[in-house]
Design an enzyme around this catalytic site. Structure first.
Site, mmCIF file in Angstrom:
data_model
loop_
_atom_site.group_PDB
_atom_site.id
_atom_site.type_symbol
_atom_site.label_atom_id
_atom_site.label_comp_id
_atom_site.label_asym_id
_atom_site.label_seq_id
_atom_site.Cartn_x
_atom_site.Cartn_y
_atom_site.Cartn_z
ATOM 1 N N ASP A 7 -2.251 -0.674 5.823
ATOM 2 C CA ASP A 7 -2.584 -0.194 7.162
ATOM 3 C C ASP A 7 -4.061 -0.357 7.493
ATOM 4 O O ASP A 7 -4.494 -0.016 8.594
ATOM 5 C CB ASP A 7 -2.160 1.274 7.344
ATOM 6 C CG ASP A 7 -2.866 2.209 6.387
ATOM 7 O OD1 ASP A 7 -3.311 1.746 5.307
ATOM 8 O OD2 ASP A 7 -2.987 3.405 6.696
ATOM 9 N N ASP B 2 0.866 -1.175 0.000
ATOM 10 C CA ASP B 2 0.000 0.000 0.000
ATOM 11 C C ASP B 2 0.908 1.233 0.000
ATOM 12 O O ASP B 2 2.115 1.134 0.275
ATOM 13 C CB ASP B 2 -0.891 -0.048 1.240
ATOM 14 C CG ASP B 2 -1.789 1.165 1.378
ATOM 15 O OD1 ASP B 2 -2.272 1.659 0.338
ATOM 16 O OD2 ASP B 2 -1.995 1.623 2.517
#
Length: 209
Positions: free
Chosen positions: A174, A8
């Site tokens: 996350d 990410d």
């Protein structure tokens, strides 16, 4: 055996500061939009921008519709939204380069053209002579794919296009929801609430021989 790592962007590679962004929108009297940012509401104008359904100028118009008292120009609105991204520590970039020696690295991000321009211009070029392509084999952006996490189809797209075996692949994010979506298609997920968690997790692989 793990052969592939999918990263990410926001919160994992680049640091984010919601409070700075909220204050920047308030400076241009876009209180209603500041509320969206403050409560992490991923709907309407922000969702449409990140999935590529609206252009940056259209996003700015939507901000003014949502916040009628907004006094910002298009550039000021873009700068306010870009202020969410604060910095990308160079040691994270160096960690990516080290991991690339043993893994295939990919980037998969829910992002928009405003943030991505900043990423390419300021963050991925911090190491002299290197650009985004030096860190990742390929980058996948929601705003250009027309797909967005946590939809399983975006993970399936990355797997299929690159011939990746999900059992040999780890996704680092996350967001627990995004990790769960990756796991739903067989990818192993590592939840990294901060940009330092994944570095600690791969510490052995990052140690110089």
């Amino acid at each position: 055996m793990i052969k592939n790592l999918i990263f990410d962007f926001g919160g994992v590679l680049v640091n984010l500061d919601k409070d700075i962004c909220v204050n920047e929108f308030r400076k241009i009297n876009a209180e209603e939009v500041a509320h969206y940012v403050d409560f992490c509401i991923q709907e309407d104008l922000f969702h449409e921008l990140e999935i590529g359904n609206i252009t940056v100028p259209q996003f700015c118009e939507e901000v003014r519709k949502k916040a009628p008292n907004c006094t910002g120009t298009d550039q000021q609105i873009c700068d306010a939204w870009a202020s969410l991204l604060t910095d990308m520590p160079v040691h994270r970039l160096e960690a990516l380069l080290k991991l690339k020696e043993n893994y295939r690295l990919f980037l998969l991000s829910n992002t928009n053209e405003i943030h991505w321009e900043m990423a390419e211009d300021l963050f991925f070029c911090q190491v002299e002579g290197l650009t985004l392509d030096d860190y990742f084999e390929k980058s996948y952006l929601s705003c250009r794919l027309g797909m967005i996490k946590p939809s399983p189809e975006i993970f399936e797209h990355v797997l299929k296009e690159n011939g990746l075996n999900p059992e040999e692949t780890v996704f680092i994010d996350d967001s627990p929801k995004n990790c769960a979506a990756a796991e739903s298609v067989g990818i192993k997920a590592f939840h990294s609430p901060t940009g330092e968690d994944w570095i600690k997790h791969f510490a052995n692989e990052l140690v110089e021989a």
